[in-house]
Structures are given as C-alpha cells and as structure tokens.
Design a protein around this motif. Sequence first.
Motif, PDB file in Angstrom:
ATOM      1  N   MET A 110      46.203  68.430  80.269  1.00  6.64           N
ATOM      2  CA  MET A 110      45.576  68.544  81.577  1.00  6.64           C
ATOM      3  C   MET A 110      44.091  68.246  81.487  1.00  6.64           C
ATOM      4  SD  MET A 110      47.502  68.799  84.043  1.00  6.64           S
ATOM      5  CE  MET A 110      46.604  69.188  85.515  1.00  6.64           C
ATOM      6  N   VAL A 138      52.998  61.425  81.460  1.00  4.07           N
ATOM      7  CA  VAL A 138      53.858  61.853  82.561  1.00  4.07           C
ATOM      8  C   VAL A 138      55.132  62.511  82.018  1.00  4.07           C
ATOM      9  CG1 VAL A 138      55.351  60.948  84.372  1.00  4.07           C
ATOM     10  CG2 VAL A 138      52.970  60.223  84.251  1.00  4.07           C
ATOM     11  N   ARG A 141      54.299  65.900  80.438  1.00  5.17           N
ATOM     12  CA  ARG A 141      54.105  67.003  81.383  1.00  5.17           C
ATOM     13  C   ARG A 141      55.414  67.411  82.040  1.00  5.17           C
ATOM     14  NH1 ARG A 141      48.781  64.375  83.755  1.00  5.17           N
ATOM     15  NH2 ARG A 141      47.326  64.944  82.105  1.00  5.17           N
ATOM     16  N   PHE A 148      49.519  77.781  87.447  1.00  4.02           N
ATOM     17  CA  PHE A 148      48.069  77.939  87.468  1.00  4.02           C
ATOM     18  C   PHE A 148      47.639  79.346  87.880  1.00  4.02           C
ATOM     19  CE2 PHE A 148      48.962  73.514  87.703  1.00  4.02           C
ATOM     20  CZ  PHE A 148      47.965  72.909  86.974  1.00  4.02           C
ATOM     21  N   ASN A 152      49.253  77.516  93.807  1.00  4.04           N
ATOM     22  CA  ASN A 152      48.858  76.272  94.477  1.00  4.04           C
ATOM     23  C   ASN A 152      50.063  75.526  95.046  1.00  4.04           C
ATOM     24  OD1 ASN A 152      49.912  75.637  92.007  1.00  4.04           O
ATOM     25  ND2 ASN A 152      48.423  74.068  91.497  1.00  4.04           N
ATOM     26  N   PHE A 154      52.169  73.160  97.312  1.00  5.45           N
ATOM     27  CA  PHE A 154      51.771  71.975  98.071  1.00  5.45           C
ATOM     28  C   PHE A 154      51.897  72.290  99.557  1.00  5.45           C
ATOM     29  CE2 PHE A 154      53.772  69.747  94.256  1.00  5.45           C
ATOM     30  CZ  PHE A 154      52.562  69.676  93.593  1.00  5.45           C
ATOM     31  N   TYR A 164      60.014  68.663  94.670  1.00  9.62           N
ATOM     32  CA  TYR A 164      59.039  67.610  94.353  1.00  9.62           C
ATOM     33  C   TYR A 164      59.240  67.026  92.946  1.00  9.62           C
ATOM     34  CZ  TYR A 164      54.670  65.200  93.532  1.00  9.62           C
ATOM     35  OH  TYR A 164      53.746  64.246  93.207  1.00  9.62           O
ATOM     36  N   ILE A 168      60.481  63.162  91.830  1.00  5.09           N
ATOM     37  CA  ILE A 168      59.686  62.123  91.165  1.00  5.09           C
ATOM     38  C   ILE A 168      60.289  61.728  89.822  1.00  5.09           C
ATOM     39  CG2 ILE A 168      57.490  62.612  92.318  1.00  5.09           C
ATOM     40  CD1 ILE A 168      56.606  64.086  89.823  1.00  5.09           C
ATOM     41  N   HIS A 169      61.051  62.661  89.208  1.00  7.38           N
ATOM     42  CA  HIS A 169      61.647  62.296  87.923  1.00  7.38           C
ATOM     43  C   HIS A 169      63.078  61.808  88.069  1.00  7.38           C
ATOM     44  CE1 HIS A 169      58.194  63.613  85.708  1.00  7.38           C
ATOM     45  NE2 HIS A 169      58.198  64.760  86.339  1.00  7.38           N
ATOM     46  N   ARG A 218      58.944  75.796  91.038  1.00  9.18           N
ATOM     47  CA  ARG A 218      58.617  74.373  91.076  1.00  9.18           C
ATOM     48  C   ARG A 218      58.514  73.808  89.660  1.00  9.18           C
ATOM     49  NH1 ARG A 218      52.999  73.251  93.980  1.00  9.18           N
ATOM     50  NH2 ARG A 218      52.217  73.806  91.923  1.00  9.18           N
TER      51      ARG A 218
ATOM     52  N   SER B 177      43.191  72.078  92.605  1.00  5.79           N
ATOM     53  CA  SER B 177      44.392  72.765  92.133  1.00  5.79           C
ATOM     54  C   SER B 177      45.664  72.055  92.601  1.00  5.79           C
ATOM     55  CB  SER B 177      44.384  74.214  92.602  1.00  5.79           C
ATOM     56  OG  SER B 177      44.484  74.273  94.007  1.00  5.79           O
ATOM     57  N   LEU B 178      45.615  71.453  93.801  1.00  2.62           N
ATOM     58  CA  LEU B 178      46.801  70.742  94.296  1.00  2.62           C
ATOM     59  C   LEU B 178      47.062  69.506  93.453  1.00  2.62           C
ATOM     60  CD1 LEU B 178      46.686  70.748  98.191  1.00  2.62           C
ATOM     61  CD2 LEU B 178      48.149  72.032  96.658  1.00  2.62           C
ATOM     62  N   GLU B 180      46.042  69.001  90.381  1.00  2.92           N
ATOM     63  CA  GLU B 180      46.478  69.410  89.047  1.00  2.92           C
ATOM     64  C   GLU B 180      47.920  69.880  89.075  1.00  2.92           C
ATOM     65  OE1 GLU B 180      43.643  72.226  87.516  1.00  2.92           O
ATOM     66  OE2 GLU B 180      42.529  70.592  86.571  1.00  2.92           O
ATOM     67  N   GLY B 181      48.297  70.570  90.161  1.00  2.12           N
ATOM     68  CA  GLY B 181      49.675  71.012  90.300  1.00  2.12           C
ATOM     69  C   GLY B 181      50.631  69.840  90.268  1.00  2.12           C
ATOM     70  N   ALA B 182      50.265  68.782  90.974  1.00  4.60           N
ATOM     71  CA  ALA B 182      51.118  67.596  91.009  1.00  4.60           C
ATOM     72  C   ALA B 182      51.154  66.928  89.635  1.00  4.60           C
ATOM     73  CB  ALA B 182      50.615  66.614  92.063  1.00  4.60           C
ATOM     74  N   LEU B 183      49.989  66.791  89.005  1.00  2.34           N
ATOM     75  CA  LEU B 183      49.952  66.149  87.690  1.00  2.34           C
ATOM     76  C   LEU B 183      50.725  66.967  86.658  1.00  2.34           C
ATOM     77  CD1 LEU B 183      46.248  64.926  87.520  1.00  2.34           C
ATOM     78  CD2 LEU B 183      48.284  63.562  87.940  1.00  2.34           C
ATOM     79  N   ALA B 184      50.612  68.300  86.759  1.00  2.00           N
ATOM     80  CA  ALA B 184      51.265  69.167  85.785  1.00  2.00           C
ATOM     81  C   ALA B 184      52.782  69.071  85.880  1.00  2.00           C
ATOM     82  CB  ALA B 184      50.816  70.610  85.969  1.00  2.00           C
ATOM     83  N   LEU B 185      53.284  68.621  87.043  1.00  2.00           N
ATOM     84  CA  LEU B 185      54.731  68.457  87.174  1.00  2.00           C
ATOM     85  C   LEU B 185      55.177  67.098  86.645  1.00  2.00           C
ATOM     86  CD1 LEU B 185      55.266  70.014  90.669  1.00  2.00           C
ATOM     87  CD2 LEU B 185      56.253  70.814  88.539  1.00  2.00           C
ATOM     88  N   GLY B 186      54.221  66.331  86.148  1.00  2.05           N
ATOM     89  CA  GLY B 186      54.573  65.022  85.616  1.00  2.05           C
ATOM     90  C   GLY B 186      54.486  63.912  86.642  1.00  2.05           C
ATOM     91  N   SER B 187      53.682  64.111  87.689  1.00  2.00           N
ATOM     92  CA  SER B 187      53.435  63.001  88.612  1.00  2.00           C
ATOM     93  C   SER B 187      52.528  61.999  87.927  1.00  2.00           C
ATOM     94  CB  SER B 187      52.681  63.454  89.868  1.00  2.00           C
ATOM     95  OG  SER B 187      53.290  64.533  90.456  1.00  2.00           O
ATOM     96  N   THR B 188      52.692  60.735  88.256  1.00  3.71           N
ATOM     97  CA  THR B 188      51.666  59.798  87.863  1.00  3.71           C
ATOM     98  C   THR B 188      50.501  60.010  88.820  1.00  3.71           C
ATOM     99  OG1 THR B 188      52.452  58.115  89.361  1.00  3.71           O
ATOM    100  CG2 THR B 188      53.374  58.098  87.152  1.00  3.71           C
ATOM    101  N   GLU B 191      51.427  58.767  92.214  1.00  7.55           N
ATOM    102  CA  GLU B 191      52.342  59.667  92.934  1.00  7.55           C
ATOM    103  C   GLU B 191      51.592  60.866  93.487  1.00  7.55           C
ATOM    104  OE1 GLU B 191      56.570  58.918  90.562  1.00  7.55           O
ATOM    105  OE2 GLU B 191      55.133  60.371  89.797  1.00  7.55           O
ATOM    106  N   ALA B 192      50.706  61.416  92.661  1.00 10.64           N
ATOM    107  CA  ALA B 192      49.940  62.572  93.121  1.00 10.64           C
ATOM    108  C   ALA B 192      49.104  62.203  94.339  1.00 10.64           C
ATOM    109  CB  ALA B 192      49.045  63.089  91.998  1.00 10.64           C
ATOM    110  N   GLN B 195      51.667  61.265  97.421  1.00 14.41           N
ATOM    111  CA  GLN B 195      52.584  62.281  97.932  1.00 14.41           C
ATOM    112  C   GLN B 195      51.929  63.625  98.185  1.00 14.41           C
ATOM    113  OE1 GLN B 195      55.600  62.090  94.951  1.00 14.41           O
ATOM    114  NE2 GLN B 195      56.284  60.071  95.584  1.00 14.41           N
ATOM    115  N   ILE B 196      50.834  63.888  97.520  1.00 10.82           N
ATOM    116  CA  ILE B 196      50.214  65.204  97.685  1.00 10.82           C
ATOM    117  C   ILE B 196      48.825  65.098  98.305  1.00 10.82           C
ATOM    118  CG2 ILE B 196      49.437  67.284  96.485  1.00 10.82           C
ATOM    119  CD1 ILE B 196      52.487  66.921  96.493  1.00 10.82           C
TER     120      ILE B 196
END
Lengths: 309, 296
Positions: A110, A138, A141, A148, A152, A154, A164, A168-169, A218, B177-178, B180-188, B191-192, B195-196
């Motif tokens: 991160m 990607v 992660r 966090f 947070n 969405f 979500y 995406i996966h 999530r 935080s939003l 990072e939340g998206a990236l932490a889920l493995g978004s490119t 995509e982040a 979509q977010i």
Amino acid sequence: MDCMTMTPTKPLSELPLAALQFAQQKPFVLQSTEREADMTTDSVSSRSPAPVEVTSVGRIRMQTSDLNVHYGDTQALHDISLEIPENQVTALIGPSGCGKSTYLRCLNRMNDVIDSCRVEGSVKLDDADIYGPEVDVVELRARIGMVFQKPNPFPKSIYDNVAYGPRIHGLADSREELDSIVMESLEQARLFDEVKDRLQAPGTSLSGGQQQRLCIARAIAVKPEIILMDEPCSALDPIATSGIEALIDDLKDAYTIVMVTHSMQQAARVSQRTAYFHMGQLVETGSTDKVFSDPRDPRTRDYISGRIG
Amino acid sequence: MVAALFTGSLVAILVTVGIVLSLVFETFRFLQIVPLTEFLFNPQWSPQTAIRTDQVGASGVFGAIPLITGTLLISAIALAVAAPIGLFSAIYLAEYANSKTRAVVKPTLELLAGIPTVVYGFFAVLIIAPLLRDGGAWAGLSVSSESALAAGLVMGIMTIPFVSSTADDALIAVPLSLKEGALALGSTRSEAIRQIIIPAALPGITGGLLLAASRAIGETMIVVMAAGLAANLTLNPLEAVTTVTVQIVTLLTGDQEFDSAKTLAAFALGLLLFIVTLILNVIAQHIVKKYREQYD
C-alpha cells in the motif's frame, strides 16, 4: 500447482534449493478454486498451539528481512526482520509514530501509493519477494486483504460494497454465484443478520461497528489468504470493538491476520504473536503470552507497564 | 470601522437589487408593448424597427426562440469541448500527475480563465473561423464565415478551466481512504478511479459542469465577434446564429430611444438570461454543497 502448496510447514532453510528457486520464479497467478482448496487444507494443517519460540511457530506465510522504509529523507523503519505465521493473529504494537502502520502497509504494498516512500529489503509471501519485478500488485492485493483504521465503505449499497472485489476479479460467473459470495462474506463477518433485509441500503447508513464489519466482509469476499488490519477498532465504541475482536478470533482459523493496534489489552486479548515497535525499530517479538508476561527488552517492559506511550 | 465594512456590503447588495429591479421594471414596460406569448413563443426575431413610424416594418418582431436556440447551440458545443478536455485533465492532475507536473499544469490551465474574452473573440474570428470555412470548403460543406461552431469551440476552450478546476477539487476531496480501500481490494488504478473515485466525486463534477454552462450561456464577447448577428432558427453549427447576449449588445449600442420596444427588449432578454443563469448557479451550488456535507 502454485508456490503455496509447494511450501510445507518447515522453516525456509530446510527447503530444497530447487523448490525455493521454483517458487521464486512462479508469479502470483492463482485461480480462485485453487485458493479455496488451499485454504481448507491450510487451516487443517496448522492447528498447532502457539509455541513460545520463533523457530517453532508453524508455517511462516510472510517474512520480512532487513526492511528499511524511508519517506523522503526520514527513515520510518530500520532493519525490520519479522515472520508472520499462518492462521494466527500477529499484533503489531507500539506508541504512535513507531512505524507499525508503515510496516503493515509494506506487506500489501500500500506504500506504493505514496510517492516519497522508498522500501528496501525483502518482503516475502511464502517464498516469493512481493517487491519483485514480475509481481502484479493487483494480484498481490487480492491475496492480501486490508481493513483500515476508519471504516471506509464505498458510497454504494451494502451489496455492491461486498460485491465490488469479486466483480473486479471476476470471481463469480453468474448473478447467483455473486449473491452467494456476498451472503457468505456477510455471514462470515457476522453482519448478515443485521442487514439481510436492506442489502440495497447505502453502506454509509450503517453504524460504525457495522461499517467496519462491512469492510471486513468486503475484504473476505475476494477470498484473500492474509488479512491486514490497521487499528480496526480505533474508531469504534467498546461494544462494537468487542464484536470485531470476537470476529477476528473467528477469522484466524481461515486466514492469517496481521493487526496493528495501539491497545495493549486488545493485543493481549486477540493475538497469538506480538511484535513491539519503537521509533522505527522492532524491539521485541514473540508469543503474546511471553511478550506480555516476561518481556526481554526494558523498552517493551516500560510500554506494557504503561510507563511510556 | 465596522460601519465602513457594513456600508461596503450594503452597497454591493443595493446595486444588485437595483439591477434586478431595473430589469424587472423595464421588462414590465416591454411586455406592455409586446405580449409575453410573442416574446416566448414566436420563432422570429427581427427587432429592426424603422426610423420613422410611417415606414414599412414599423413594428419589429420579438420572438426570443432563435436567440435561445442559438445560445443553447453554442453552449452545447462549448460544453462538448470543455467537458471531456476538462474532465480528462482533472483526472490526470488529481490521480496521475506527480506534484511537480501538477504545480505547473494546474496554474497554466487556470490561466485560460484569465485571458480576456475579447482575445478569445479575435482568436475565434481571425483563426478558427477561416480555418473552419476553408476546411469546410475543402470537404464540400458550406461553412459560414461566422458560425456557431467557431464561437462554440473557442468558448469551449475558455470554459475548460471551470470544468477542470472544479472537477479536480472534487476528485481531490474524495477521501484517500476510499481510494486505498479500492486499491487494497486489488483494483487497478484505473478501476479505482472509474468505479470508486469518479462516482464519489460526481456531484462536484456536475456542479463544475453547470458552472461552466452558466458561464457559456452568459458569455458575450466571443459570440459577438464570432457567431454573427443573424437570428437564424437552426441547429446547424456551420451556420451563423445569434445569442441572447449578442442581441442585447446590438440592441443597446448606438443611439436609442429609451421607450421603444427595441430598447426595452434588451431588458427582457437580460432578465431571461439572469433567470436562466441564476437557476443553473443555484442548482450547481446546491449540488456542490450537498456533496461537501457527505464527507465532512
């Protein structure tokens, strides 16, 4: 097969060299079915009681060696070498600014988000360096989830928040499959009963504790192997906190968890391993019982007895 | 001291009220000569009244529809230019550019807003319009030398900073935080963003687009110079059209009697324009405010 199943519950040094090299060459490509299969076998294979010594902890999932992190000219972490054992909760404790969050964010890269951040040393997931040039961050992660400090969700519905990651996966082939992933994840995060009648309500309409469980759901929905938690309860009231702690205790059977906390009581309650950070250095690590009852380092003793921090 | 400060704000308010009232009263007088239905629904605009009352065409025709259509046509072209360019540059600045690039590009973009509109006007007339005319002739199209397209394109460039600056602010305001939340889920990253971050910033972005639209509708100088005076009722961007603002300028420049329908029509048009841009601004501010509350 992938590198995970190649690695038995043995320390690194005992692995044949060829296996090590093979594992290192193998990029992080995992099909979700393989992942699930691994998860079940893993959780069976590693039910050993938490031992005291670092060398006999069980299978090591992640390992950092001589990790140094700089933000611009400031060095945030100094030579951190730490092992993260499978299916246990590893708590990172220490006073504010000690580098525990920075360390956590190195484990799923991160810190890549921050321009000025420079990471040196090695961080291995199983036997592959996650900072290696062939690593797809990607994919990484997706294997290492994160929750966090501040919930947070969405600005989407509860359902879409959980869906979500699988979307995406491409984890679900049909609407029904996606539905079941969402339900299971919400159930695993102990949130389903509270939200089952309003899955289309915005995620932000939930209470703080519910939001944090939504964020955990999530993260789970992507079927990660490791979950990183950055002070997951610091924005919550005591009742919500105890809910999350119970949940973390549940989750460790299926996932490997690394948790940053500023609360020593929390570390004592939920973790099996504890690492004490102080001013960017890893002062002491060991089983939680050992670190709390008989700390080796005077700095750890001072912190735990409440004299500093 | 306080009295001086109070007087300052009072003057501003009084002047605003005065302007609105004068618009309202003159419009009222205009509507006594020309019925409201004609003003709003007659598709013809021909305010050229004769000098002497016994001449042909002594009474003009005051249908605002061609002017409104022209205004909307040019504004639509302007937004078609400004919206994508502004949004793309905002997304680049907010999400991809490093701080050095950002420090150069953002002020440069905002400089576009500081260029006097008359400069844009002669840019449109002297460079863009001939270019379009020659290009059109080459492609076998007849492009009028004053066209909605020339004015709209240049006005679009002028409004880019209104879109990019507001959208950039909106994107930056989306909590880290939003993302990072998206990236932490493995978004490119993409995509982040798609979509977010953009959905979360959408109200702010919409607000910026509405501000740009109200700026485009009220813009005068570029259209006076580049769009023409002919009140054609057309949606063809290659023809000359005229706008509400251009007609106000033409109606009021030169010697005028202050009680003729022609002069008073300018006030009615002014009021119309005021109402439209006011509504757009109110909507824009409402949207921007609402989304601010969402995160604070």
